[in-house]
Write an enzyme that holds these catalytic residues in place. Structure first.
Site, PDB file in Angstrom:
ATOM      1  CE1 TYR A   1     106.563  14.296 -10.749  1.00  0.00           C
ATOM      2  CE2 TYR A   1     104.698  15.901 -10.757  1.00  0.00           C
ATOM      3  CZ  TYR A   1     105.637  15.152  -9.845  1.00  0.00           C
ATOM      4  OH  TYR A   1     105.747  15.234  -8.624  1.00  0.00           O
ATOM      5  CE  LYS A   2     105.977  10.272  -8.787  1.00  0.00           C
ATOM      6  NZ  LYS A   2     107.401  10.827  -8.548  1.00  0.00           N
TER       7      LYS A   2
ATOM      8  NE  ARG B   1     113.153   6.463  -6.749  1.00  0.00           N
ATOM      9  CZ  ARG B   1     111.882   7.543  -6.899  1.00  0.00           C
ATOM     10  NH1 ARG B   1     111.053   7.264  -5.944  1.00  0.00           N
ATOM     11  NH2 ARG B   1     112.042   8.586  -7.540  1.00  0.00           N
TER      12      ARG B   1
ATOM     13  CG  PHE C   1     106.191  11.089  -1.763  1.00  0.00           C
ATOM     14  CD1 PHE C   1     107.482  10.886  -2.050  1.00  0.00           C
ATOM     15  CD2 PHE C   1     105.493  12.295  -1.847  1.00  0.00           C
ATOM     16  CE1 PHE C   1     108.301  11.937  -2.679  1.00  0.00           C
ATOM     17  CE2 PHE C   1     106.530  13.280  -2.282  1.00  0.00           C
ATOM     18  CZ  PHE C   1     107.871  12.990  -2.765  1.00  0.00           C
TER      19      PHE C   1
ATOM     20  CG  ASP D   1      99.669   8.701  -3.958  1.00  0.00           C
ATOM     21  OD1 ASP D   1     100.013   8.787  -4.923  1.00  0.00           O
ATOM     22  OD2 ASP D   1     100.251   9.739  -3.123  1.00  0.00           O
TER      23      ASP D   1
END
Lengths: 414, 414
Positions: free
Chosen positions: A229-230, A384, A135, A204
């Site tokens: 928050y995922k 996705r 990312f 990460d």
């Protein structure tokens, strides 16, 4: 496939979905979340709202802030929230207590971790090896950390990282699961390779925390950051976490030594003396509303094992691939396929999402969303779909595949 | 003072308070806030809750997150919130649009600002002049910025800063209002002095934003940071703001170049290209609950001028000093005084708080709070009372002084 055979296949897969849902020990958790019509497969970007969170936030706002005001820093436990919530997340990533703290964004935590890693590695190690498929924020921040500490960046495909490690390697920053393809990297082996080279391993966990077992302590990870928050459903922009293994805490040298990380913050001492423990990773005043929404959201994990989540995640993604292969004209892997999976078929290399390459991805995702199947687009050509076992079922996976097939059938090939 | 005279004085001051409140054009704003019994004089630490905020947050949580979920990044304006809210704060600190962004903690923004200032100043300037009386986090973070950029820290009393400025000065980091004493520093003159030396002026506005006119554009400030949970009532740990003057934006070189500051964040470009404008000060995903609570809270400023707030603030602090001097045995400045004001009497050097030095400060503040007069203690011996003109009245000031006098009268001298 003829229309008759397609109908038969769909009927069989729908029945299979119903049976899988009926046998799913995690299925009862779904009712803990606010889920409307449609199929939400974007929980790997923003997790769904746990139904009890609005009440908890209302109490934080109206009573804790509105009535107790400043007293809440002590009386409502605001001040200690970052380390308290860190300890709630710790078992979900295989960490013992006292090693995680919740604060700031993932990007800011990557900065703390990479600069601290370089300092732990010592002045003779010049290279920071960074996941080239990462990312992007990790790469941007690592570059800044390298510039500020006089190191250089060595970009590498994570799987190939061992080939570039050596006596000059200070730190290795890798993603556990690739945000785009959903590829799961071999954290134990890559951590061991970093250690064999004398380097610090920084992971990460944005796309693995809450989705699959991580085993931070077991595998000897040095430093890690992750998003809440995922798969942890902490709410939009909920603060990230930083893991500093116990053995590094006394030498952890933060580039952001804000007053919250001082050993006695309210002494207002002009000289900085770092606190002991995970609290050293804190910086400034925590954003309490976002932080306490996260704390409330973590209640849905009570009694849930990450192993059961992982087992369901693999079953869900397998089943979605099976349905998509059956429903989509040309299948997923044939010579006429218009969609092709970028996500490894091998369970050992698969995260909790399916990424499909599709030339018409922007139009397809727009239409999927319009029809209630919410995934996301990763430009230019990736569809996705995130699978969040706490609230996604097998019928959702079947329906998403069916709608995808129908959208593709109605859309001219690019 | 004899008991009779004391009663007469109190009666007169209470009548005066009533008259002042009746004539106060800002008095109607008080009803916009949740205020219980007692006198809240800690709004310079955590501003009171505006009464409409709970409803707005409930909508953010239940509808925007719970129902719209990921769509809210666009449809509910989440993505653009940091710069949109920056523009709401801008007029309160004398800035034109497009120069403020709301994100991260004050400490993190100090880091961005100091590193960026050093880079703007160029490689030949070695010194960072820092307010030695500052809120400590600024000093800790500036020290880290100096270490990472190869500069050195020159601590100085802000008023004496001009004497140490010279061709080696890269940046000057000063507080507009001292957090402990409430001293207001001369921002126009000190900024001009920094510029005369060719240095970059960085101001910390934590204790002035929302309390008094700042005039960032008018006085040519280069960079500034500030807090939003004190006089701006944004809620506990609400995100801070960063000001980058228009003329510096193209050269602003952030040490935290997270993906939110990229010119095209969703391109997921492995190469970093900074966005134009204030958005360049962003880092990672904004904490939406805290950010949107702040946005809602700013509604109370509609139609309110900072000049009127400043006029009332000075009148309130004058009146509190008058009452305390009349009520406390020995007055505030006599040979037998047990409390003495650390806050300048001169309006030009006074922020919006009164700090009283008192040997028994810990016991006195504990008792004040127990009796509903909430200020705060700054160890070891400072009683701090913040005056927030949007919701604090003259009767509050009189009552606080009366309770303080009574607490002191009942407490043996140390």
């Amino acid at each position: 496939m003829s229309e008759h055979l397609a109908v038969t296949a769909a009927s069989g897969l729908r029945a299979q979905a119903a049976a899988l849902d009926a046998a799913d020990e995690l299925a009862p958790l779904r009712k803990l979340f606010v889920l409307g019509e449609g199929v939400y497969l974007d929980g790997n970007s923003l997790g769904a709202l746990p139904a009890h969170v609005p009440g908890r936030i209302a109490d934080v706002v109206s009573r804790q802030w509105g009535e107790l005001r400043i007293r809440s820093w002590d009386e409502s436990g605001w001040w200690s929230a970052p380390e308290r919530i860190g300890d709630r997340i710790a078992p979900l990533v295989g960490a013992g207590p006292g090693q995680l703290v919740v604060s700031d964004s993932t990007s800011v935590n990557v900065f703390k971790a990479v600069v601290a890693a370089v300092r732990l590695a010592g002045p003779d190690r010049t290279d920071i090896v960074v996941d080239a498929t990462t990312f992007p924020t990790d790469g941007y921040i690592a570059e800044s950390a390298a510039r500020l500490t006089g190191r250089r960046i060595i970009p590498v495909d994570p799987a190939a990282a061992p080939s570039v490690l050596g006596p000059a390697t200070a730190a290795v920053l890798l993603n556990h699961v690739d945000f785009r393809t959903g590829r799961l990297h071999d954290l134990p082996a890559l951590t061991a390779a970093a250690h064999a080279a004398g380097a610090i391993a920084v992971w990460d966990l944005c796309h693995s925390a809450g989705a699959l077992p991580v085993g931070l302590d077991e595998h000897g990870v040095d430093l890690a950051v992750g998003c809440t928050y995922k798969y942890l459903n902490g709410g939009p922009g909920a603060p990230a976490f930083l893991y500093v293994a116990n053995r590094h805490q006394r030498a952890f040298d933060s580039p952001l030594p804000g007053w919250n990380s001082h050993t006695d913050p309210f002494a207002m001492d002009p000289r900085y003396t770092a606190a002991e423990g995970a609290v050293r990773g804190r910086v400034g005043t925590p954003d309490i509303l976002s932080t306490l929404a996260l704390e409330a959201a973590l209640d849905v994990w009570d009694g849930v094992s990450v192993d059961s989540v992982r087992a369901k995640s693999l079953a869900l993604t397998d089943f979605f691939l099976e349905c998509a292969d059956a429903y989509v004209e040309g299948g997923l892997g044939g010579p006429d396929s218009r969609v092709r999976s970028l996500t490894p078929a091998d369970h050992r290399s698969r995260g909790s999402q399916i990424a499909l390459r599709c030339a018409e991805a922007p139009a397809v995702m727009a239409e999927l969303i319009a029809r209630g199947v919410v995934g996301d687009l990763r430009r230019p050509d990736v569809l996705r779909f995130g699978f969040t076992p706490l609230y996604t079922g097998f019928a959702d996976a079947e329906r998403a595949a069916a709608v995808l097939a129908d959208v593709l059938a109605r859309l001219p090939a690019a």
